[in-house]
Design an enzyme around this catalytic site. Sequence first.
Site, mmCIF file in Angstrom:
data_model
loop_
_atom_site.group_PDB
_atom_site.id
_atom_site.type_symbol
_atom_site.label_atom_id
_atom_site.label_comp_id
_atom_site.label_asym_id
_atom_site.label_seq_id
_atom_site.Cartn_x
_atom_site.Cartn_y
_atom_site.Cartn_z
ATOM 1 N N GLY A 139 6.989 5.202 7.904
ATOM 2 C CA GLY A 139 6.158 6.400 7.960
ATOM 3 C C GLY A 139 6.385 7.103 9.279
ATOM 4 C CB SER A 140 4.449 9.713 10.927
ATOM 5 O OG SER A 140 3.197 9.067 10.961
ATOM 6 C CB THR A 141 6.998 8.366 15.501
ATOM 7 O OG1 THR A 141 8.349 8.211 15.013
ATOM 8 C CG2 THR A 141 6.918 7.782 16.897
ATOM 9 C CB VAL A 153 0.970 6.324 11.129
ATOM 10 C CG1 VAL A 153 0.368 5.103 10.448
ATOM 11 C CG2 VAL A 153 0.139 7.555 10.786
ATOM 12 N N GLY A 154 2.995 4.755 13.151
ATOM 13 C CA GLY A 154 3.688 3.525 13.550
ATOM 14 C C GLY A 154 3.198 3.010 14.889
ATOM 15 C CB CYS A 185 13.260 9.110 7.900
ATOM 16 S SG CYS A 185 14.125 8.016 6.779
ATOM 17 C CD GLU A 231 13.469 0.980 9.085
ATOM 18 O OE1 GLU A 231 13.990 2.018 9.545
ATOM 19 O OE2 GLU A 231 14.016 -0.128 9.136
ATOM 20 C CD GLU A 273 10.252 13.108 10.993
ATOM 21 O OE1 GLU A 273 9.101 12.698 11.228
ATOM 22 O OE2 GLU A 273 11.105 12.429 10.407
ATOM 23 C CE LYS A 279 -1.664 2.968 2.552
ATOM 24 N NZ LYS A 279 -1.608 4.111 1.599
HETATM 25 P P1 NAD Z 1 2.494 8.580 7.382
HETATM 26 O O1 NAD Z 1 2.786 7.859 8.648
HETATM 27 O O2 NAD Z 1 1.460 9.630 7.390
HETATM 28 O O3 NAD Z 1 2.069 7.554 6.253
HETATM 29 C C1 NAD Z 1 2.854 6.449 5.880
HETATM 30 C C2 NAD Z 1 1.977 5.391 5.252
HETATM 31 O O4 NAD Z 1 1.060 4.899 6.239
HETATM 32 C C3 NAD Z 1 1.118 5.893 4.096
HETATM 33 O O5 NAD Z 1 1.039 4.903 3.109
HETATM 34 C C4 NAD Z 1 -0.240 6.098 4.763
HETATM 35 O O6 NAD Z 1 -1.305 6.001 3.858
HETATM 36 C C5 NAD Z 1 -0.257 4.941 5.737
HETATM 37 N N1 NAD Z 1 -1.176 5.121 6.878
HETATM 38 C C6 NAD Z 1 -1.638 6.277 7.397
HETATM 39 N N2 NAD Z 1 -2.491 6.018 8.430
HETATM 40 C C7 NAD Z 1 -2.533 4.679 8.567
HETATM 41 C C8 NAD Z 1 -3.192 3.802 9.470
HETATM 42 N N3 NAD Z 1 -4.001 4.256 10.431
HETATM 43 N N4 NAD Z 1 -3.005 2.460 9.345
HETATM 44 C C9 NAD Z 1 -2.173 1.988 8.391
HETATM 45 N N5 NAD Z 1 -1.527 2.768 7.495
HETATM 46 C C10 NAD Z 1 -1.684 4.096 7.591
HETATM 47 O O7 NAD Z 1 3.900 9.112 6.896
HETATM 48 P P2 NAD Z 1 4.213 10.029 5.643
HETATM 49 O O8 NAD Z 1 3.729 11.393 5.957
HETATM 50 O O9 NAD Z 1 3.776 9.348 4.380
HETATM 51 O O10 NAD Z 1 5.815 9.975 5.652
HETATM 52 C C11 NAD Z 1 6.564 10.809 6.449
HETATM 53 C C12 NAD Z 1 7.053 10.086 7.686
HETATM 54 O O11 NAD Z 1 7.726 8.883 7.339
HETATM 55 C C13 NAD Z 1 8.071 10.894 8.467
HETATM 56 O O12 NAD Z 1 7.790 10.831 9.837
HETATM 57 C C14 NAD Z 1 9.391 10.191 8.161
HETATM 58 O O13 NAD Z 1 10.383 10.375 9.125
HETATM 59 C C15 NAD Z 1 8.960 8.790 8.031
HETATM 60 N N6 NAD Z 1 9.939 8.026 7.254
HETATM 61 C C16 NAD Z 1 10.743 7.125 7.887
HETATM 62 C C17 NAD Z 1 11.708 6.419 7.173
HETATM 63 C C18 NAD Z 1 12.604 5.404 7.841
HETATM 64 O O14 NAD Z 1 13.154 4.580 7.127
HETATM 65 N N7 NAD Z 1 12.752 5.431 9.137
HETATM 66 C C19 NAD Z 1 11.849 6.637 5.808
HETATM 67 C C20 NAD Z 1 11.019 7.576 5.192
HETATM 68 C C21 NAD Z 1 10.054 8.244 5.921
#
Ligand code: NAD
Length: 455
Positions: free
Chosen positions: A208-210, A212-213, A264, A230, A357, A155
């Site tokens: 993605g973001s901490t 959502v993680g 990130c 990540e 961040e 996704k």
């Molecule tokens: P995000 O967390 O908003 O979204 C990431 C993904 O998660 C997207 O595909 C989104 O649709 C999905 N998502 C959102 N809500 C969800 C839920 N409730 N359940 C499941 N999936 C969901 O992040 P973003 O804004 O796309 O990316 C930016 C963030 O990603 C920053 O915090 C950045 O630091 C982090 N990031 C980390 C790394 C790493 O390797 N550590 C690499 C790149 C980006």
Amino acid sequence: MAGTLQVVEPATEEVLEEIPRAGAEDVDAAVARARAAFPAWRAVAPADRARLLHRLADALGERLEELAVLEARNAGKPIADARGEMGMVVDTFRYYAATPERLLGDTIPVAGGLGFTVREPLGVVGLITPWNFPLAIASWKLAPALAAGNTVVLKPAELTPLTALRFSAIALETGIPEGVVNVVAGPGSVCGQRLVEHPDVAKVAFTGSTEVGRSIAAAAARTIKRVTLELGGKSANVVFADADLEQAAAAAPGAVFGNAGQDCCARSRILVERSAMDSFMAALEDSIDALKVGDPLDETTAMGPLISAGQRESVASFVPDDAPVAIRGNAPDGPGFWFAPTVLCPVAPTDRAATEEIFGPVATVTPFRDEDEAIRLANDTIYGLSGSVWTRNGARALRMARAIESGNLSLNSNSSVRVTTPFGGFKQSGYGRELGPHALDHYTEVKTVFYATEE
Ligand code: NAD
């Protein structure tokens, strides 16, 4: 199908493509396809799976320019960077193509027989990826997952789904069997959530973001799903007075303004030994002046726009009218989500700009007194993803490398991500490792077999 998804080009604000928006039922269908394809895919002989992944790497290499242009337009990143990322995608598939034949187990001395381990694929793996390095980050998950014999449902972020969709078509064309690679382009709160909750998904690999993680880790607990995360970062770039200051200052903008700061690993907290502050800041200003911000498809562009209007608004909130702006670079006017590279100084370590961040082209500079204070400041964050230390003192460089709490650290360099070495976070930057040999541990289960030899 729940309507359409308008994919916008951040440099022009115009619609680049309109695609069907997937919903929860599409996720269910994709998981069912992946589940049906799993027994045959795991049974493909290791050398044959390797050959298919090499063929996929070849096909991606042949389409590199097309994919790079699409990524540059959709994510607003400079074309030179996009080419580099697509090169990494090819290299990642090539690297993991070598692994199906090297998934080794152990033999362990036990009484009354033979104990040995085998590495089993997990089954259907859900991959959830962000918009900043769309296909590159997807490939860090896709390649080891497929090499280990799993089938996948990817996704991508709803802002940047285009290269993932092209990828799935290329995979099919090169002979990866139907159902092994599935892509669902839809909202995270619907499609991502469904993947995390789905009982037939064995593992979720998330970048993605901490925030959502955290919710994914909690939701995955219900089915004891394997999860690798990540997440965000707030990495320090520590510059000692005995460093090559010209080199450190010349490299610093790339380390925080690369990908318009939407990285990130961005070294967004620049910590400088007090005695070197003036000369470092002067050299930093020169290198930021030279940074060309503009059209992602222009070969000379070093920084493009932010991904969206919402992201620009969020970044701007860190630079209010009374912010201590020490250096401000250039940015185009007119359509596009532009934001000029900005350095804030002096910034107290407790300021919001120094703790959260930002995910945009804003860096803070904070002076430090000595090595102990540098370590304390560098570690004074909930994150622990990346970082750099600049010094000519080798012993100090190694002391700092051990003392800084982060998964990746560069000495006299800002580069942290390589196909062949593990990448991932300490603390709230996540858990698990991608890339290198370690990624395979997260796409396999270790099974212990005991064979009795006594009759
Ligand atoms: P995000 O967390 O908003 O979204 C990431 C993904 O998660 C997207 O595909 C989104 O649709 C999905 N998502 C959102 N809500 C969800 C839920 N409730 N359940 C499941 N999936 C969901 O992040 P973003 O804004 O796309 O990316 C930016 C963030 O990603 C920053 O915090 C950045 O630091 C982090 N990031 C980390 C790394 C790493 O390797 N550590 C690499 C790149 C980006």
